[in-house]
Write an enzyme that holds these catalytic residues in place. Structure first.
Site, PDB file in Angstrom:
ATOM      1  N   ASN A  22       5.307  10.604  39.236  1.00 12.62           N
ATOM      2  CA  ASN A  22       6.145   9.422  39.363  1.00 12.62           C
ATOM      3  C   ASN A  22       7.442   9.619  38.578  1.00 12.62           C
ATOM      4  OD1 ASN A  22       4.203   7.890  40.862  1.00 12.62           O
ATOM      5  ND2 ASN A  22       3.061   7.547  38.963  1.00 12.62           N
ATOM      6  N   GLU A  56       5.583   5.114  34.088  1.00 11.41           N
ATOM      7  CA  GLU A  56       5.286   4.368  32.856  1.00 11.41           C
ATOM      8  C   GLU A  56       5.718   5.151  31.617  1.00 11.41           C
ATOM      9  OE1 GLU A  56       1.189   3.406  30.417  1.00 11.41           O
ATOM     10  OE2 GLU A  56       1.087   3.332  32.605  1.00 11.41           O
ATOM     11  N   VAL A  57       5.439   6.451  31.608  1.00 14.41           N
ATOM     12  CA  VAL A  57       5.727   7.273  30.412  1.00 14.41           C
ATOM     13  C   VAL A  57       6.870   8.239  30.755  1.00 14.41           C
ATOM     14  CG1 VAL A  57       4.790   8.914  28.757  1.00 14.41           C
ATOM     15  CG2 VAL A  57       3.297   7.130  29.720  1.00 14.41           C
ATOM     16  N   ASP A  67      -6.521  11.505  31.574  1.00 14.21           N
ATOM     17  CA  ASP A  67      -5.839  10.206  31.595  1.00 14.21           C
ATOM     18  C   ASP A  67      -6.727   9.175  30.913  1.00 14.21           C
ATOM     19  OD1 ASP A  67      -3.393   8.898  33.566  1.00 14.21           O
ATOM     20  OD2 ASP A  67      -4.848   7.523  32.662  1.00 14.21           O
ATOM     21  N   ILE A  68      -6.122   8.339  30.100  1.00 12.33           N
ATOM     22  CA  ILE A  68      -6.880   7.353  29.316  1.00 12.33           C
ATOM     23  C   ILE A  68      -7.448   6.236  30.198  1.00 12.33           C
ATOM     24  CG2 ILE A  68      -5.001   5.738  28.726  1.00 12.33           C
ATOM     25  CD1 ILE A  68      -5.982   5.979  25.780  1.00 12.33           C
ATOM     26  N   HIS A 111       5.045  14.284  33.854  1.00 14.70           N
ATOM     27  CA  HIS A 111       3.618  14.561  33.947  1.00 14.70           C
ATOM     28  C   HIS A 111       3.205  14.594  35.408  1.00 14.70           C
ATOM     29  CE1 HIS A 111       4.304  10.259  33.379  1.00 14.70           C
ATOM     30  NE2 HIS A 111       3.252  10.017  34.153  1.00 14.70           N
ATOM     31  N   HIS A 135      -0.088  14.010  37.681  1.00 15.12           N
ATOM     32  CA  HIS A 135      -1.459  13.530  37.749  1.00 15.12           C
ATOM     33  C   HIS A 135      -2.204  14.456  38.711  1.00 15.12           C
ATOM     34  CE1 HIS A 135      -0.573   9.263  36.316  1.00 15.12           C
ATOM     35  NE2 HIS A 135       0.632   9.657  36.687  1.00 15.12           N
TER      36      HIS A 135
HETATM   37  P1  AMP Z   1       2.883   7.094  35.103  1.00 15.79           P
HETATM   38  O1  AMP Z   1       2.793   5.700  35.646  1.00 15.79           O
HETATM   39  O2  AMP Z   1       2.964   8.137  36.199  1.00 15.79           O
HETATM   40  O3  AMP Z   1       3.982   7.230  34.080  1.00 15.79           O
HETATM   41  O4  AMP Z   1       1.499   7.386  34.406  1.00 15.79           O
HETATM   42  C1  AMP Z   1       1.279   7.329  33.037  1.00 15.79           C
HETATM   43  C2  AMP Z   1      -0.174   7.594  32.818  1.00 15.79           C
HETATM   44  O5  AMP Z   1      -0.379   7.856  31.454  1.00 15.79           O
HETATM   45  C3  AMP Z   1      -1.117   6.435  33.199  1.00 15.79           C
HETATM   46  O6  AMP Z   1      -2.037   6.882  34.190  1.00 15.79           O
HETATM   47  C4  AMP Z   1      -1.790   6.084  31.878  1.00 15.79           C
HETATM   48  O7  AMP Z   1      -3.150   5.728  32.046  1.00 15.79           O
HETATM   49  C5  AMP Z   1      -1.647   7.378  31.091  1.00 15.79           C
HETATM   50  N1  AMP Z   1      -1.648   7.235  29.635  1.00 15.79           N
HETATM   51  C6  AMP Z   1      -0.928   6.376  28.886  1.00 15.79           C
HETATM   52  N2  AMP Z   1      -1.178   6.567  27.581  1.00 15.79           N
HETATM   53  C7  AMP Z   1      -2.074   7.584  27.507  1.00 15.79           C
HETATM   54  C8  AMP Z   1      -2.719   8.258  26.438  1.00 15.79           C
HETATM   55  N3  AMP Z   1      -2.511   7.921  25.150  1.00 15.79           N
HETATM   56  N4  AMP Z   1      -3.582   9.265  26.728  1.00 15.79           N
HETATM   57  C9  AMP Z   1      -3.818   9.604  28.008  1.00 15.79           C
HETATM   58  N5  AMP Z   1      -3.219   9.017  29.072  1.00 15.79           N
HETATM   59  C10 AMP Z   1      -2.371   8.008  28.817  1.00 15.79           C
END
Ligand code: AMP
Length: 127
Positions: free
Chosen positions: A97, A105-106, A35-36, A110, A112
């Site tokens: 999530n 967010e994405v 995770d970034i 995924h 975690h």
């Molecule tokens: P979520 O809120 O469960 O969708 O989590 C999305 C996660 O993706 C967050 O913890 C971000 O820090 C992570 N994230 C977003 N962009 C990147 C990226 N380019 N590389 C790695 N992790 C990322």
């Protein structure tokens, strides 16, 4: 259930090698990377390579082979990352999530994998 997958999301771009990631493990159907913005000493994201928005989408529409590969990869990572309590580890938390209430967010499924410290309560009470 109908999900529209947005192929411009950041994890789709990682899968197409359009942006870099710190890869931890890759299999035929699954990719894991750091995770970034890590929230714990161990914070690895595990994604299927297929176009699935979230876990219920994946569970409903992925093939048995994809589901087995993803699940086995998560288990292998927990062991390899040293957090599996069945080995030397002190435990971990898996978070997936989904949607607005889940604060996703994405919009690409995924998990975690979080560990390396005591993570505290699962959620903070609002009452
Ligand atoms: P979520 O809120 O469960 O969708 O989590 C999305 C996660 O993706 C967050 O913890 C971000 O820090 C992570 N994230 C977003 N962009 C990147 C990226 N380019 N590389 C790695 N992790 C990322």
């Amino acid at each position: 259930m109908a999900y529209a997958y947005d192929d411009q999301n950041v994890f789709a771009k990682i899968l197409r090698d359009e942006i870099p990631c710190r890869k931890v493990l890759e299999t035929g159907h699954t990719l894991a990377f750091e995770d970034i913005r890590p929230l714990a000493p161990v914070h690895v994201l595990v994604i299927p390579k297929g176009a699935y928005v979230n876990f219920d989408h994946f569970g409903a529409e992925a093939s048995a082979e994809e589901i087995a590969d993803f699940t086995r990869t998560v288990a292998r990572l927990c062991a390899d990352l040293g957090v599996a309590p069945g080995g030397e580890g002190n435990g971990y938390r898996l978070i997936a999530n989904a949607g607005t209430a889940g604060v996703q967010e994405v919009p690409h499924l995924h998990f975690h994998i979080l560990g390396g410290r005591v993570l505290g309560p699962m959620l903070v009470r609002r009452d």
